[in-house]
Scaffold this motif. Structure first.
Motif, short mmCIF file in Angstrom:
data_model
loop_
_atom_site.label_atom_id
_atom_site.label_comp_id
_atom_site.label_asym_id
_atom_site.label_seq_id
_atom_site.Cartn_x
_atom_site.Cartn_y
_atom_site.Cartn_z
N UNK A 62 -9.28 -47.09 -29.61
CA UNK A 62 -7.89 -47.19 -30.05
C UNK A 62 -7.46 -46.13 -31.05
N UNK A 63 -8.41 -45.33 -31.56
CA UNK A 63 -8.07 -44.36 -32.59
C UNK A 63 -8.47 -44.87 -33.96
N UNK A 64 -8.39 -43.99 -34.96
CA UNK A 64 -8.90 -44.32 -36.29
C UNK A 64 -8.00 -45.31 -37.04
N UNK A 65 -6.71 -45.04 -37.10
CA UNK A 65 -5.82 -45.89 -37.90
C UNK A 65 -5.74 -47.33 -37.39
N UNK A 66 -5.67 -47.56 -36.08
CA UNK A 66 -5.60 -48.96 -35.61
C UNK A 66 -6.79 -49.82 -36.02
N UNK A 67 -7.94 -49.21 -36.30
CA UNK A 67 -9.11 -49.99 -36.72
C UNK A 67 -8.79 -50.78 -37.99
N UNK A 68 -8.08 -50.15 -38.91
CA UNK A 68 -7.74 -50.82 -40.16
C UNK A 68 -6.80 -52.01 -39.91
N UNK A 69 -5.87 -51.86 -38.99
CA UNK A 69 -4.93 -52.94 -38.69
C UNK A 69 -5.65 -54.10 -38.00
N UNK A 70 -6.58 -53.78 -37.12
CA UNK A 70 -7.36 -54.83 -36.45
C UNK A 70 -8.20 -55.59 -37.48
N UNK A 71 -8.84 -54.84 -38.38
CA UNK A 71 -9.66 -55.48 -39.42
C UNK A 71 -8.81 -56.36 -40.32
N UNK A 72 -7.61 -55.89 -40.66
CA UNK A 72 -6.70 -56.68 -41.50
C UNK A 72 -6.35 -58.00 -40.82
N UNK A 73 -6.14 -57.95 -39.52
CA UNK A 73 -5.80 -59.17 -38.77
C UNK A 73 -6.95 -60.17 -38.81
N UNK A 74 -8.17 -59.65 -38.66
CA UNK A 74 -9.35 -60.53 -38.68
C UNK A 74 -9.52 -61.15 -40.07
N UNK A 75 -9.32 -60.37 -41.12
CA UNK A 75 -9.43 -60.90 -42.48
C UNK A 75 -8.34 -61.92 -42.76
N UNK A 76 -7.18 -61.74 -42.16
CA UNK A 76 -6.11 -62.74 -42.34
C UNK A 76 -6.49 -64.05 -41.65
N UNK A 77 -7.16 -63.96 -40.51
CA UNK A 77 -7.68 -65.16 -39.85
C UNK A 77 -8.69 -65.86 -40.77
N UNK A 78 -9.52 -65.07 -41.46
CA UNK A 78 -10.48 -65.61 -42.43
C UNK A 78 -9.73 -66.36 -43.54
N UNK A 79 -8.61 -65.80 -44.00
CA UNK A 79 -7.78 -66.44 -45.02
C UNK A 79 -7.27 -67.79 -44.53
#
Length: 408
Positions: A167-184
């Motif tokens: 997906x490219x470099x920048x989208x990795x951060x957005x995907x990770x943020x989504x997963x951490x929000x699920x953790x929240x």
């Protein structure tokens, strides 16, 4: 309304906390495969500049985590550990989004520092579980919990590399943020805690925390042990690929062999940590700690003498199995020697020492290898761990002794 203590399902809390530690470990490590590429994308050019900035932006997260951990630990003891888990998960999620929008290296550096400041999920998860689980199961529970962070750190680079390629470099951060929000969200709705907020005026100050410990000298020695464990682990990290190349020659699959040898200790720790934690509940975590440190020394020395990568890989697998017992044993001994009132701060102090080890270990390993060669790194690391084993043995044998502070 606070639920009654009998309604707390500590096993469910353990499962959700494990997932949170896994996601946190992955979030901290997923950037590793493409960190230099993202630094380059942000405008840094030249081989030396790229190496320098890559090292700085990686290390600064651990440095600021070491600084912030005691503050968050104190707040956890006053406001509750669940609140700190929520703060950490949500804070890291927001920072990850901002990292994806970074436009230059200075913005990215500041955000990596902020990631360290807003962290603290792992020590607060340890404090939460340690204060809820029955004492006779604490070694097993903390050993199991430790596998969450280890799993995340192991799989994070792999997942990050795959996502970056897809997906490219920048989208990795957005995907990770989504997963951490699920953790929240999972933490918010699934974790239960019985906690009565403590007024600030009733909180123990740092010196009172120290004097309230059952065995202050032992606790301080456990902090040092945690730091040395991370120094020993990190000292090998910067030289591993180059050492493997020296052993294997110019093979075409060097990256694969190096990656496998780098990951096998984590795999072994995943297998051994819960089992050795359970054994520690039966025979005592202090025996597990000393034995694991001694075995580590016995494995590090022959690593300096290996003749091929497979010998190194086998020794590192055995080392990982021993290392899997170390941090859970330390954490179990910490909770044995501290009250629930100060558990958050004790675990956060321990996290600070761990982060200091994460920062200094690679620097020490790189400096030794540059001056004396790769094999010397293993000898020096074995010597440091041997000192740690002796120091821990003396501390565990010494009777509790109250520390006299200045002015008393």
């Amino acid at each position: 309304m606070t639920p009654p203590e009998s309604s707390i399902n500590w096993k469910r809390n353990l499962a959700i906390a494990w997932l949170g530690c896994f996601l946190t470990g992955a979030a901290f490590s997923l950037v590793m495969p493409f960190l230099p590429l993202y630094v380059e994308l942000l405008g840094v050019t030249g081989h030396s500049s790229l190496n320098m900035w890559s090292g700085v932006v990686f290390s600064i997260t651990f440095l600021f985590s070491a600084i912030a951990s005691p503050f968050w630990g104190g707040l956890a003891d006053r406001k509750g550990r669940k609140l700190m888990l929520l703060r950490s998960a949500l804070g890291m999620s927001v920072v990850m989004v901002l990292m994806g929008f970074a436009q230059n290296i200075w913005q990215f550096l500041a955000l990596r520092a902020l990631l360290g400041l807003l962290g603290g999920f792992v020590p607060n998860a340890n404090a939460l579980i340690a204060t809820q689980v029955p004492r006779h199961k604490s070694g097993w529970a903390l050993g199991t919990l430790s596998t969450g962070g280890v799993s995340g750190a192991l799989l994070g680079p792999l997942i990050g590399g795959l996502l970056a390629d897809s997906y490219g470099l920048r989208p990795v951060f957005f995907i990770t943020a989504s997963v951490l929000f699920v953790c929240f969200i999972l933490t918010l709705f699934c974790i239960r805690e019985v906690f009565t907020p403590v007024p600030k005026k009733d909180m123990l100050h740092a010196r009172q925390v120290l004097t309230s410990l059952k065995n202050p000298r032992l606790v301080l020695s456990l902090f040092v042990t945690t730091m040395i464990i991370q120094v020993a682990t990190g000292s090998i990290a910067p030289i591993l690929t180059l050492y493997v190349r020296d052993l294997a020659g110019n093979v075409s699959n060097l990256a694969f062999i190096s990656g496998m040898i780098a990951s096998v200790p984590g795999v072994a720790a995943l297998i051994s940590a819960p089992r050795l934690g359970k054994l520690g509940d039966r025979i005592g975590p202090e025996k597990i700690l000393i034995c694991a440190l001694t075995i580590s020394v016995a494995l590090l020395i022959p690593m300096s003498m290996v003749q091929n990568p497979w010998q190194l890989g086998i020794l590192r697998f055995l080392l990982g199995a021993a290392d899997g017992a170390l941090l859970p044993a330390v954490q179990t001994l910490l909770i044995y020697n501290a009250s629930n009132q100060i558990a958050g701060r004790i675990f956060s102090y321990n996290q600070s020492f761990r982060d200091i080890g994460n920062v200094t270990g690679p620097l020490i390993g790189a400096a030794i290898s540059a001056s004396y060669g790769f094999r010397t790194v293993f000898i020096v690391t074995a010597s440091v761990v041997l000192f740690n084993a002796f120091y821990s043995w003396v501390s565990l044998r010494s009777p509790p002794e109250r520390i006299r502070l200045p002015g008393e």
